[in-house]
Design a protein around this motif. Structure first.
Motif, PDB file in Angstrom:
ATOM      1  N   ASP A  62       0.842  -1.199   0.000  1.00 13.70           N
ATOM      2  CA  ASP A  62       0.000   0.000   0.000  1.00 13.70           C
ATOM      3  C   ASP A  62       0.880   1.253   0.000  1.00 13.70           C
ATOM      4  O   ASP A  62       1.871   1.317   0.728  1.00 13.70           O
ATOM      5  CB  ASP A  62      -0.912   0.035   1.232  1.00 13.70           C
ATOM      6  N   VAL A  63       0.509   2.233  -0.786  1.00  9.29           N
ATOM      7  CA  VAL A  63       1.306   3.456  -0.923  1.00  9.29           C
ATOM      8  C   VAL A  63       1.219   4.333   0.320  1.00  9.29           C
ATOM      9  O   VAL A  63       2.213   4.897   0.759  1.00  9.29           O
ATOM     10  CB  VAL A  63       0.871   4.251  -2.183  1.00  9.29           C
ATOM     11  N   GLY A  64       0.054   4.473   0.896  1.00  8.03           N
ATOM     12  CA  GLY A  64      -0.125   5.385   2.022  1.00  8.03           C
ATOM     13  C   GLY A  64      -0.567   6.749   1.531  1.00  8.03           C
ATOM     14  O   GLY A  64      -1.076   6.892   0.427  1.00  8.03           O
ATOM     15  N   LEU A  65      -0.348   7.765   2.358  1.00  3.18           N
ATOM     16  CA  LEU A  65      -0.750   9.125   2.006  1.00  3.18           C
ATOM     17  C   LEU A  65       0.479   9.965   1.691  1.00  3.18           C
ATOM     18  O   LEU A  65       1.617   9.553   1.939  1.00  3.18           O
ATOM     19  CB  LEU A  65      -1.566   9.740   3.144  1.00  3.18           C
ATOM     20  N   LEU A  66       0.235  11.147   1.133  1.00  4.31           N
ATOM     21  CA  LEU A  66       1.315  12.040   0.703  1.00  4.31           C
ATOM     22  C   LEU A  66       1.457  13.197   1.678  1.00  4.31           C
ATOM     23  O   LEU A  66       0.463  13.727   2.172  1.00  4.31           O
ATOM     24  CB  LEU A  66       1.020  12.567  -0.701  1.00  4.31           C
ATOM     25  N   TYR A  67       2.693  13.602   1.916  1.00  5.23           N
ATOM     26  CA  TYR A  67       3.012  14.670   2.870  1.00  5.23           C
ATOM     27  C   TYR A  67       3.959  15.669   2.228  1.00  5.23           C
ATOM     28  O   TYR A  67       4.818  15.289   1.435  1.00  5.23           O
ATOM     29  CB  TYR A  67       3.696  14.092   4.120  1.00  5.23           C
ATOM     30  N   LYS A  68       3.809  16.945   2.601  1.00  5.34           N
ATOM     31  CA  LYS A  68       4.816  17.950   2.265  1.00  5.34           C
ATOM     32  C   LYS A  68       5.941  17.815   3.277  1.00  5.34           C
ATOM     33  O   LYS A  68       5.729  17.298   4.377  1.00  5.34           O
ATOM     34  CB  LYS A  68       4.232  19.359   2.363  1.00  5.34           C
ATOM     35  N   SER A  69       7.128  18.290   2.936  1.00  2.00           N
ATOM     36  CA  SER A  69       8.233  18.295   3.904  1.00  2.00           C
ATOM     37  C   SER A  69       7.801  19.032   5.160  1.00  2.00           C
ATOM     38  O   SER A  69       7.119  20.063   5.079  1.00  2.00           O
ATOM     39  CB  SER A  69       9.444  19.023   3.324  1.00  2.00           C
ATOM     40  N   ASN A  70       8.197  18.513   6.308  1.00  3.20           N
ATOM     41  CA  ASN A  70       7.970  19.153   7.601  1.00  3.20           C
ATOM     42  C   ASN A  70       6.493  19.414   7.886  1.00  3.20           C
ATOM     43  O   ASN A  70       6.116  20.449   8.420  1.00  3.20           O
ATOM     44  CB  ASN A  70       8.781  20.447   7.715  1.00  3.20           C
ATOM     45  N   SER A  71       5.649  18.435   7.540  1.00  2.00           N
ATOM     46  CA  SER A  71       4.208  18.608   7.731  1.00  2.00           C
ATOM     47  C   SER A  71       3.558  17.301   8.159  1.00  2.00           C
ATOM     48  O   SER A  71       3.939  16.227   7.692  1.00  2.00           O
ATOM     49  CB  SER A  71       3.563  19.095   6.439  1.00  2.00           C
ATOM     50  N   LYS A  72       2.542  17.418   9.013  1.00  3.80           N
ATOM     51  CA  LYS A  72       1.724  16.274   9.435  1.00  3.80           C
ATOM     52  C   LYS A  72       0.413  16.193   8.670  1.00  3.80           C
ATOM     53  O   LYS A  72      -0.406  15.335   8.944  1.00  3.80           O
ATOM     54  CB  LYS A  72       1.394  16.404  10.929  1.00  3.80           C
ATOM     55  N   VAL A  73       0.195  17.091   7.740  1.00  4.50           N
ATOM     56  CA  VAL A  73      -1.042  17.085   6.968  1.00  4.50           C
ATOM     57  C   VAL A  73      -0.927  16.042   5.860  1.00  4.50           C
ATOM     58  O   VAL A  73       0.010  16.071   5.068  1.00  4.50           O
ATOM     59  CB  VAL A  73      -1.333  18.477   6.371  1.00  4.50           C
ATOM     60  N   ALA A  74      -1.868  15.118   5.822  1.00  6.73           N
ATOM     61  CA  ALA A  74      -1.864  14.033   4.842  1.00  6.73           C
ATOM     62  C   ALA A  74      -2.775  14.363   3.669  1.00  6.73           C
ATOM     63  O   ALA A  74      -3.870  14.898   3.861  1.00  6.73           O
ATOM     64  CB  ALA A  74      -2.321  12.742   5.518  1.00  6.73           C
ATOM     65  N   TRP A  75      -2.298  14.019   2.474  1.00  2.00           N
ATOM     66  CA  TRP A  75      -3.059  14.270   1.252  1.00  2.00           C
ATOM     67  C   TRP A  75      -3.321  12.945   0.542  1.00  2.00           C
ATOM     68  O   TRP A  75      -2.471  12.062   0.549  1.00  2.00           O
ATOM     69  CB  TRP A  75      -2.276  15.212   0.337  1.00  2.00           C
ATOM     70  N   PRO A  76      -4.476  12.809  -0.113  1.00  2.00           N
ATOM     71  CA  PRO A  76      -4.819  11.548  -0.769  1.00  2.00           C
ATOM     72  C   PRO A  76      -3.977  11.283  -2.017  1.00  2.00           C
ATOM     73  O   PRO A  76      -3.447  12.208  -2.634  1.00  2.00           O
ATOM     74  CB  PRO A  76      -6.297  11.728  -1.130  1.00  2.00           C
ATOM     75  N   THR A  77      -3.917  10.013  -2.400  1.00  2.00           N
ATOM     76  CA  THR A  77      -3.162   9.602  -3.586  1.00  2.00           C
ATOM     77  C   THR A  77      -4.054   9.456  -4.816  1.00  2.00           C
ATOM     78  O   THR A  77      -3.590   8.995  -5.854  1.00  2.00           O
ATOM     79  CB  THR A  77      -2.460   8.258  -3.336  1.00  2.00           C
ATOM     80  N   LYS A  78      -5.287   9.860  -4.683  1.00  2.00           N
ATOM     81  CA  LYS A  78      -6.218   9.788  -5.818  1.00  2.00           C
ATOM     82  C   LYS A  78      -7.089  11.029  -5.826  1.00  2.00           C
ATOM     83  O   LYS A  78      -7.373  11.617  -4.786  1.00  2.00           O
ATOM     84  CB  LYS A  78      -7.101   8.544  -5.720  1.00  2.00           C
ATOM     85  N   GLY A  79      -7.534  11.418  -7.027  1.00  2.00           N
ATOM     86  CA  GLY A  79      -8.507  12.487  -7.179  1.00  2.00           C
ATOM     87  C   GLY A  79      -7.918  13.883  -7.198  1.00  2.00           C
ATOM     88  O   GLY A  79      -6.744  14.103  -6.923  1.00  2.00           O
ATOM     89  N   ASP A  80      -8.784  14.833  -7.545  1.00  2.00           N
ATOM     90  CA  ASP A  80      -8.417  16.249  -7.582  1.00  2.00           C
ATOM     91  C   ASP A  80      -8.653  16.873  -6.218  1.00  2.00           C
ATOM     92  O   ASP A  80      -9.415  16.357  -5.406  1.00  2.00           O
ATOM     93  CB  ASP A  80      -9.269  16.992  -8.626  1.00  2.00           C
ATOM     94  N   LEU A  81      -7.995  18.006  -5.992  1.00  2.00           N
ATOM     95  CA  LEU A  81      -8.142  18.726  -4.730  1.00  2.00           C
ATOM     96  C   LEU A  81      -8.666  20.132  -4.985  1.00  2.00           C
ATOM     97  O   LEU A  81      -8.324  20.754  -5.976  1.00  2.00           O
ATOM     98  CB  LEU A  81      -6.783  18.850  -4.021  1.00  2.00           C
TER      99      LEU A  81
END
Length: 191
Positions: free
Chosen positions: A45-64
């Motif tokens: 499983d890939v998991g979620l995406l993060y910016k450097s130095n951040s705890k905010v998680a972003w999805p791996t599918k769809g538009d934002l």
């Protein structure tokens, strides 16, 4: 379709107990980070995406519709912003580079349950970890580049802001600098 940020701060799952695998002297988790404080269910499983130095998680599918375009500050990932589960942390650049050490680590394209990625195997012990190819989100607008649009590549953050490891299906691997505002995966190491 628009997807909101997927975050749950400070949650710790007791369902997944991660013991890790030592590769070239570094103890790696066998799976990526999902929501902050949690591992994904399966190693592929890939998991979620993060910016450097951040705890905010972003999805791996769809538009934002709510992508944050700010660039994270600082030189290294702050402990308070590390989304790794308890006992784990974002790896240093040297720790990621240890996976690319041809003298001590074999690396090869692999497929696990239909998911492509790389297998990194410690030559001394024969133990290995699988890291799936991953999508990423661009810093400018959060546009998703998945394995269909960017090729079969794995993108993983290090603890140095804007420093990442990439590996390609073709066999090419490298460490490089990039915009810290990109959203990428994290494979943690033991503290």
């Amino acid at each position: 379709m628009f997807i909101s940020i997927l975050v749950a701060y400070g949650q710790q799952s007791s369902a997944i107990v991660e013991v890790g695998i030592v590769i070239n002297g570094v103890k790696w988790a066998t799976r990526n980070i999902d929501t902050p404080g949690n591992f994904v269910a399966k190693p592929e499983d890939v998991g979620l995406l993060y910016k450097s130095n951040s705890k905010v998680a972003w999805p791996t599918k769809g538009d934002l519709s709510n992508w944050d375009t700010t660039e994270p500050d600082g030189g290294v990932w702050e402990k308070s912003n590390d989304p790794s589960p308890h006992g784990w942390r974002v790896p240093t650049p040297n720790e990621l580079e240890s996976l690319l050490d041809k003298e001590n680590v074999n690396r090869s394209h692999a497929v696990v349950n239909g998911v492509g990625g790389y297998r990194f195997t410690d030559k001394a012990t024969g133990k290995s970890i699988f890291m799936p190819y991953t999508p990423y989100r661009t810093c400018s607008d959060g546009k998703l580049y998945d394995v269909k649009t960017s090729g079969r590549i794995g993108y993983y953050w290090s603890s140095k802001i804007g420093r990442k490891m990439e590996f390609f299906e073709s066999g090419f691997t490298m460490m490089s600098n990039t915009y810290s505002g990109h959203g990428m995966c994290i494979r943690p190491v033991a503290q």
